[in-house]
Motif scaffolding. Structure first.
Motif, PDB file in Angstrom:
ATOM      1  N   GLY A  68     -31.726 -11.203 -10.651  1.00 26.83           N
ATOM      2  CA  GLY A  68     -30.912 -11.913  -9.672  1.00 26.83           C
ATOM      3  C   GLY A  68     -30.630 -11.060  -8.456  1.00 26.83           C
ATOM      4  N   PRO A  69     -29.870 -11.626  -7.522  1.00 28.31           N
ATOM      5  CA  PRO A  69     -29.613 -10.931  -6.256  1.00 28.31           C
ATOM      6  C   PRO A  69     -28.443  -9.938  -6.376  1.00 28.31           C
ATOM      7  N   ARG A  70     -28.245  -9.147  -5.357  1.00 30.09           N
ATOM      8  CA  ARG A  70     -27.041  -8.350  -5.240  1.00 30.09           C
ATOM      9  C   ARG A  70     -25.961  -9.280  -4.663  1.00 30.09           C
ATOM     10  N   TYR A  71     -24.961  -9.580  -5.460  1.00 35.02           N
ATOM     11  CA  TYR A  71     -23.960 -10.563  -5.018  1.00 35.02           C
ATOM     12  C   TYR A  71     -22.976  -9.972  -4.009  1.00 35.02           C
ATOM     13  N   PHE A  72     -22.700  -8.683  -4.162  1.00 33.00           N
ATOM     14  CA  PHE A  72     -21.718  -8.025  -3.281  1.00 33.00           C
ATOM     15  C   PHE A  72     -22.344  -6.786  -2.647  1.00 33.00           C
ATOM     16  N   PRO A  73     -21.904  -6.442  -1.426  1.00 30.39           N
ATOM     17  CA  PRO A  73     -22.419  -5.226  -0.794  1.00 30.39           C
ATOM     18  C   PRO A  73     -22.203  -4.011  -1.690  1.00 30.39           C
ATOM     19  N   GLU A  74     -23.077  -3.026  -1.545  1.00 31.89           N
ATOM     20  CA  GLU A  74     -23.097  -1.906  -2.474  1.00 31.89           C
ATOM     21  C   GLU A  74     -21.800  -1.091  -2.451  1.00 31.89           C
ATOM     22  N   ASP A  75     -21.121  -1.082  -1.328  1.00 32.18           N
ATOM     23  CA  ASP A  75     -19.919  -0.238  -1.241  1.00 32.18           C
ATOM     24  C   ASP A  75     -18.645  -0.982  -1.653  1.00 32.18           C
ATOM     25  N   GLN A  76     -18.797  -2.216  -2.109  1.00 30.10           N
ATOM     26  CA  GLN A  76     -17.598  -2.975  -2.492  1.00 30.10           C
ATOM     27  C   GLN A  76     -17.343  -2.860  -3.995  1.00 30.10           C
ATOM     28  N   VAL A  77     -16.105  -2.529  -4.388  1.00 32.21           N
ATOM     29  CA  VAL A  77     -15.820  -2.417  -5.823  1.00 32.21           C
ATOM     30  C   VAL A  77     -14.985  -3.573  -6.373  1.00 32.21           C
ATOM     31  N   THR A  78     -14.341  -4.309  -5.475  1.00 31.35           N
ATOM     32  CA  THR A  78     -13.535  -5.433  -5.956  1.00 31.35           C
ATOM     33  C   THR A  78     -13.388  -6.472  -4.852  1.00 31.35           C
ATOM     34  N   ASP A  79     -12.900  -7.653  -5.212  1.00 31.99           N
ATOM     35  CA  ASP A  79     -12.628  -8.648  -4.177  1.00 31.99           C
ATOM     36  C   ASP A  79     -11.132  -8.734  -3.867  1.00 31.99           C
ATOM     37  N   GLN A  80     -10.348  -7.883  -4.523  1.00 31.51           N
ATOM     38  CA  GLN A  80      -8.898  -7.946  -4.306  1.00 31.51           C
ATOM     39  C   GLN A  80      -8.518  -7.371  -2.943  1.00 31.51           C
ATOM     40  N   PRO A  81      -7.719  -8.087  -2.165  1.00 32.33           N
ATOM     41  CA  PRO A  81      -7.227  -7.514  -0.913  1.00 32.33           C
ATOM     42  C   PRO A  81      -6.263  -6.353  -1.211  1.00 32.33           C
ATOM     43  N   ALA A  82      -6.235  -5.371  -0.305  1.00 32.15           N
ATOM     44  CA  ALA A  82      -5.379  -4.187  -0.513  1.00 32.15           C
ATOM     45  C   ALA A  82      -3.925  -4.575  -0.759  1.00 32.15           C
ATOM     46  N   ARG A  83      -3.442  -5.591  -0.052  1.00 37.01           N
ATOM     47  CA  ARG A  83      -2.007  -5.885  -0.215  1.00 37.01           C
ATOM     48  C   ARG A  83      -1.705  -6.461  -1.594  1.00 37.01           C
ATOM     49  N   PHE A  84      -2.664  -7.110  -2.192  1.00 38.02           N
ATOM     50  CA  PHE A  84      -2.428  -7.577  -3.567  1.00 38.02           C
ATOM     51  C   PHE A  84      -2.440  -6.399  -4.536  1.00 38.02           C
ATOM     52  N   MET A  85      -3.338  -5.447  -4.293  1.00 37.19           N
ATOM     53  CA  MET A  85      -3.381  -4.275  -5.167  1.00 37.19           C
ATOM     54  C   MET A  85      -2.088  -3.477  -5.053  1.00 37.19           C
ATOM     55  N   VAL A  86      -1.531  -3.438  -3.856  1.00 34.60           N
ATOM     56  CA  VAL A  86      -0.248  -2.751  -3.659  1.00 34.60           C
ATOM     57  C   VAL A  86       0.851  -3.453  -4.470  1.00 34.60           C
ATOM     58  N   ALA A  87       0.869  -4.765  -4.413  1.00 40.71           N
ATOM     59  CA  ALA A  87       1.867  -5.524  -5.188  1.00 40.71           C
ATOM     60  C   ALA A  87       1.725  -5.226  -6.675  1.00 40.71           C
ATOM     61  N   GLU A  88       0.480  -5.118  -7.142  1.00 38.18           N
ATOM     62  CA  GLU A  88       0.235  -4.839  -8.557  1.00 38.18           C
ATOM     63  C   GLU A  88       0.691  -3.430  -8.951  1.00 38.18           C
ATOM     64  N   ILE A  89       0.450  -2.463  -8.063  1.00 38.43           N
ATOM     65  CA  ILE A  89       0.873  -1.085  -8.352  1.00 38.43           C
ATOM     66  C   ILE A  89       2.398  -1.031  -8.500  1.00 38.43           C
ATOM     67  N   ILE A  90       3.094  -1.757  -7.647  1.00 40.64           N
ATOM     68  CA  ILE A  90       4.564  -1.795  -7.756  1.00 40.64           C
ATOM     69  C   ILE A  90       4.968  -2.477  -9.065  1.00 40.64           C
ATOM     70  N   ARG A  91       4.283  -3.572  -9.402  1.00 41.60           N
ATOM     71  CA  ARG A  91       4.620  -4.281 -10.640  1.00 41.60           C
ATOM     72  C   ARG A  91       4.342  -3.412 -11.862  1.00 41.60           C
ATOM     73  N   GLU A  92       3.306  -2.596 -11.774  1.00 35.36           N
ATOM     74  CA  GLU A  92       3.010  -1.696 -12.901  1.00 35.36           C
ATOM     75  C   GLU A  92       4.178  -0.731 -13.136  1.00 35.36           C
ATOM     76  N   GLN A  93       4.745  -0.238 -12.066  1.00 36.42           N
ATOM     77  CA  GLN A  93       5.891   0.670 -12.225  1.00 36.42           C
ATOM     78  C   GLN A  93       7.100  -0.068 -12.802  1.00 36.42           C
ATOM     79  N   VAL A  94       7.283  -1.322 -12.396  1.00 27.00           N
ATOM     80  CA  VAL A  94       8.371  -2.115 -12.993  1.00 27.00           C
ATOM     81  C   VAL A  94       8.132  -2.245 -14.499  1.00 27.00           C
ATOM     82  N   LEU A  95       6.884  -2.534 -14.872  1.00 29.79           N
ATOM     83  CA  LEU A  95       6.533  -2.671 -16.296  1.00 29.79           C
ATOM     84  C   LEU A  95       6.810  -1.384 -17.058  1.00 29.79           C
TER      85      LEU A  95
END
Ligand code: GDP
Ligand code: MG
Length: 312
Positions: free
Chosen positions: A179-206
């Motif tokens: 099959g094809p390369r679905y995502f550019p080679e330098d991309q590791v996720t589709d999550q926007p940075a601001r969502f990842m930031v929200a998750e990092i804060i939630r992890e600390q709450v947890l």
């Protein structure tokens, strides 16, 4: 020269190690981890690129981490299970992951049935083998699982200690179609940075708060201004009751400070800038029962709305 690619869904009960596996395979922390069940609330993409080697095709594996399969008892829980179903839709391979230290029961059977319904090949991953005292304890477990389903592969591993991951990666690539390369080679996720930031804060709450608060907490980024050297972030931690708010703030603000400092250090590492992080605690009674609020929290829907309004 063949190139194999496809979507691989990681499926399993809460706490089986799905997110630990995603992070270990991608080599970056994309999903937050905690010993508490139901840490992951959204499906999370992690992209692995593999160069072709002798006897092994090159390719791209798009992994999808999912919330743990459970019987939902709230709108939030139902939304989490919808995320699991969306992840399973159209995937090429299912990684059914179990914790070898836990006995197979009706809940495991339920997850297995979900995997079977996809009609895609299923790998059985026996995770947490580092916790077994003797390796030969595995044999009866493998035998038991083999009676239940014709798994394409059975792979014992430890996501935490990174054992068995090379074998897994090789078998995934072999099993995926050309099959094809679905995502550019330098991309590791589709999550926007601001969502990842929200998750990092939630992890600390947890991590920093006890039994009751984590499930009732969610994080909304209210301000996100990226500069070359400094990123300014303001985030609200929502909880459901005044008592939870008091715990989150702590004596003289000590708890909130602890959460903020730990989160900030991680966010700085991720963004590569200094970070000015402001946290607020807000009470929204019963938000877990509000489909509208839960919808607002979904960053994929937010992006769709943005794209939609641009087209109009
Ligand atoms: P998820 O709910 O399936 O995503 O599970 P997590 O990845 O959040 O992990 C749940 C807990 O299991 C965490 O405390 C992890 O550190 C732990 N864990 C995950 N994989 C392993 C493993 O291979 N060995 C051990 N000993 N613990 C693990
Ligand atoms: Mg998880």
């Amino acid at each position: 020269m063949s190139f194999h690619s496809g979507f691989v869904c990681i499926l399993g009960r809460p706490n089986s190690g799905k997110s630990t596996l995603l992070n270990a395979l991608v080599g970056e922390k994309l999903a937050i981890i905690s010993p508490k069940p139901q840490t992951t609330r959204n499906r999370i993409l992690g992209i692995i690129n593999v160069e072709q080697q002798k006897g092994r095709p090159g390719g791209q594996v798009v992994l999808i981490d999912t919330p743990g399969v459970h019987k939902p008892d709230s709108s939030l829980g139902r939304k989490m299970m919808a995320e699991v179903r969306e992840a399973l839709e159209g995937c090429n391979l299912v990684l059914y992951i179990t914790d070898v230290t836990r006995k197979f029961d009706a809940r495991d059977q339920f997850v297995l049935n979900m995997a079977r319904k996809t009609r895609t090949p299923v790998f059985l991953l026996l995770n947490k083998i580092d916790l077994l005292r003797k390796k030969d304890e595995l044999l009866p477990i493998i035998e038991q699982y083999r009676q239940l389903h014709d798994f394409k592969e059975v792979i014992p591993l430890s996501a935490l200690k990174r054992q068995g991951l090379d074998v897994l990666l090789e078998k995934m690539l072999k099993s995926l179609p050309e099959g094809p390369r679905y995502f550019p080679e330098d991309q590791v996720t589709d999550q926007p940075a601001r969502f990842m930031v929200a998750e990092i804060i939630r992890e600390q709450v947890l991590r920093q708060t006890g039994e009751e608060v984590p499930y009732a907490a969610t994080v909304v980024i209210e301000q996100f201004e990226e500069g070359p050297k400094l990123t300014r972030i303001a985030a609200a931690i929502y909880c459901e009751r005044e008592g939870q708010k008091a715990i989150l703030i702590g004596k003289g603000g000590a708890m909130l400070k602890k959460i903020g400092t730990a989160a900030r250090l991680q966010i700085e590492k991720m963004l590569g800038t200094r970070v000015f992080l402001e946290l607020f605690v807000k009470v929204r009674p019963g938000w877990r029962e509000s489909p509208q609020f839960i919808e607002e929290m979904d960053w994929r829907r937010q992006l769709e709305h943005l794209a939609g309004s641009r087209i109009e």
